[in-house]
Design a protein around this motif. Structure first.
Motif, PDB file in Angstrom:
ATOM      1  N   ARG A  10      30.015  42.135  34.974  1.00 50.71           N
ATOM      2  CA  ARG A  10      30.074  41.229  36.119  1.00 50.71           C
ATOM      3  C   ARG A  10      28.803  41.317  36.956  1.00 50.71           C
ATOM      4  O   ARG A  10      28.326  40.284  37.470  1.00 50.71           O
ATOM      5  CB  ARG A  10      31.284  41.576  36.999  1.00 50.71           C
ATOM      6  CG  ARG A  10      31.432  40.666  38.232  1.00 50.71           C
ATOM      7  CD  ARG A  10      31.647  39.233  37.832  1.00 50.71           C
ATOM      8  NE  ARG A  10      31.700  38.339  38.979  1.00 50.71           N
ATOM      9  CZ  ARG A  10      30.970  37.242  39.116  1.00 50.71           C
ATOM     10  NH1 ARG A  10      30.122  36.881  38.152  1.00 50.71           N
ATOM     11  NH2 ARG A  10      31.083  36.475  40.169  1.00 50.71           N
ATOM     12  N   LYS A  40      36.392  37.393  41.783  1.00 48.95           N
ATOM     13  CA  LYS A  40      37.227  36.287  41.332  1.00 48.95           C
ATOM     14  C   LYS A  40      37.575  36.385  39.853  1.00 48.95           C
ATOM     15  O   LYS A  40      38.697  36.058  39.437  1.00 48.95           O
ATOM     16  CB  LYS A  40      36.522  34.961  41.626  1.00 48.95           C
ATOM     17  CG  LYS A  40      37.379  33.742  41.354  1.00 48.95           C
ATOM     18  CD  LYS A  40      36.661  32.466  41.775  1.00 48.95           C
ATOM     19  CE  LYS A  40      37.532  31.236  41.544  1.00 48.95           C
ATOM     20  NZ  LYS A  40      36.843  29.994  41.953  1.00 48.95           N
ATOM     21  N   LYS A  41      36.635  36.851  39.044  1.00 52.50           N
ATOM     22  CA  LYS A  41      36.861  36.941  37.601  1.00 52.50           C
ATOM     23  C   LYS A  41      37.546  38.245  37.181  1.00 52.50           C
ATOM     24  O   LYS A  41      37.796  38.461  35.992  1.00 52.50           O
ATOM     25  CB  LYS A  41      35.539  36.802  36.855  1.00 52.50           C
ATOM     26  CG  LYS A  41      34.863  35.451  37.048  1.00 52.50           C
ATOM     27  CD  LYS A  41      33.597  35.343  36.236  1.00 52.50           C
ATOM     28  CE  LYS A  41      32.931  33.982  36.407  1.00 52.50           C
ATOM     29  NZ  LYS A  41      31.692  33.864  35.598  1.00 52.50           N
TER      30      LYS A  41
END
Length: 468
Positions: free
Chosen positions: A253, A279-280
């Motif tokens: 990320r 968010k991911k």
């Protein structure tokens, strides 16, 4: 909500004076020539109280104030020693009956009876503890505290800091942090975070919860990436802790984030940036109703189990949709078994409303349909078999978990939002609570693969973990 607190003026005034002067007292110079040789230097103060006619005490530095109150607000499915919650000048705090906590026999209490309470603070947490009678503030020499002994008091010795005799009265000094604090080295979560943050500031290249240390193992030939400033921001803004549990995701990320923002512009400026970064991270349908495809994937990942009762621990259950979804899948997977789900959450409002959760019409008409019934007013709700299988409890999984051994632990996206040391403690507890053939479900970006005590099995898109 509870009545307004009626403080005991005499003891509270002593408390205020003691808390204000404790540093001066503790720093007194015992070598001053003017002092008589037999003068006792007070370097420790404790608040004394009684339980079942016996004398107890706690460190005055843990006591915020003394109050008398009753009519505590009931919390559904709370542990037996939790009387409810109390509105302390706008702050909602849990009320613990110390007599029930220690299994001390006591007469049945009346709902509106006023109780003697000590308001105590452990790190950033505040509790009200109910005792029989509150006595006074006693000053002693810390050196006069003797080691604990099982003969003193009717409580577990691990909760006793020591015993001390004052004016022919023997006091059992309780270790309030061991009673109410996190089990991670008997420190509160706040303490653990503070230590980690201090370590990072002192040594920017040091690992954050093991994240960067693991990064060097994954890519030893690549230039070492230092994203400690991002880690620090995630802790402070969203309580997300980078650790071996989520390190692989953190590395990937961060590289994505650097590509999105550009080199030298990766610092998280505000909580909105932290939310975008994370968010991911979250698993599919985290905190909401599952679609049929995802429910089927969980169904396939559940192991064969012929037990007559399936026990499930679901820490961090949120507002309830995921827990109900899991209950439906479990009922389909184990039709002959009695399902028992212990759903825990620290958000009081969420856990209070979860048993009454209404089911939206589009959800009720989806794959949930066999487990849905319609009420007289037209609202949809789950059939009793599903509702009765779930016990929603107001509980922090970082504290003592009085649970039976579990067949399944379902903890998606929970551990990463706890301090590293607390994560390790709870993973150890997972091992202790899980049956030999049991499985653990973590978030899609959390893993126990680096832990030698756990084995990973991938079933479709779902990875489950079992004890080796």
């Amino acid at each position: 909500m509870a009545d307004t607190a009626n403080e005991k003026p005499s003891i509270n005034s002593v408390l205020k004076e003691s808390l204000g002067n404790i540093q001066n007292i503790a720093g007194a110079d015992t070598a001053t020539p003017e002092k008589p040789d037999n003068m006792v230097v007070v370097d420790y103060k404790m608040v004394t109280f009684s339980l079942a006619g016996k004398d107890y005490a706690i460190d005055i530095m843990k006591v915020k104030e003394i109050a008398k109150a009753g009519r505590f607000t009931y919390v559904p499915n709370a542990l037996p020693f939790v009387l409810g919650v109390y509105n302390l000048r706008g702050d909602i705090i849990p009320i613990i009956d110390l007599r029930l906590f220690f299994n001390i026999d006591m007469p049945e209490r009346e709902y509106d009876a006023l109780e003697n309470m000590l308001i105590v603070s452990i790190g950033e947490l505040t509790f009200g503890i109910v005792v029989d009678e509150i006595d006074k503030v006693v000053g002693i020499q810390k050196s006069s505290i003797n080691p604990p002994h099982p003969l003193f008091g009717d409580i577990n010795i691990k909760y006793i800091q020591g015993v001390v005799e004052v004016n022919n009265r023997l006091y059992v000094l309780l270790d309030i942090e061991k009673i109410f604090g996190s089990k991670a080295d008997n420190k509160t979560a706040e303490d653990v975070v503070a230590r980690e943050m201090a370590a990072r500031i002192a040594s920017p290249s040091a690992s954050a919860g093991g994240a960067k240390k693991a990064a060097s193992k994954v890519a030893p030939k690549e230039e070492k990436v230092d994203y400690s400033f991002v880690v620090d921001s995630l802790v402070s803004m969203r309580k997300f802790t980078a650790s071996p549990l989520n390190d692989k995701w953190m590395q990937l990320r961060y590289k994505e984030w650097e590509g999105e923002r550009g080199k030298g512009k990766t610092q998280l400026q505000n909580p909105s940036d932290a939310d975008l970064f994370l968010k991911k991270f979250y698993s599919p349908f985290s905190g909401t109703w599952w679609d049929k495809a995802y429910a089927d994937s969980i169904f396939k990942a559940l192991p064969d189990n012929a037990a007559k009762q399936i026990v499930v621990w679901n820490p961090g259950c949120g507002k309830g949709p995921e827990t109900y979804s899991l209950a439906c899948v479990l009922r389909k997977r184990y039709p002959e078994a009695k399902i028992r789900i212990y759903a825990h959450e620290v958000d009081l409002l969420s856990i209070s409303n979860a048993p009454l959760l209404a089911v939206p019409a589009d959800v009720a008409n989806d794959w949930y349909a066999p487990y849905i019934t319609k009420k007289a007013n037209g609202d949809f709700t789950f059939i009793p078999e599903i509702r009765d299988s779930i016990m929603f409890e107001y509980h922090d999984c970082a504290n003592t978990n009085n649970l039976p051994t579990c067949d399944i632990i379902f903890a998606r996206d929970v551990l990463s939002f706890l301090p590293d040391a607390t994560q390790q403690t709870i993973v150890t507890e997972f091992s202790e609570k899980l049956k030999g053939n049991g499985v653990v479900f973590l978030g899609q970006n959390e893993s126990l693969e680096e832990n030698p005590k756990w084995a990973a099995t991938k079933v479709g898109t779902i990875t489950i973990f079992g004890k080796k």
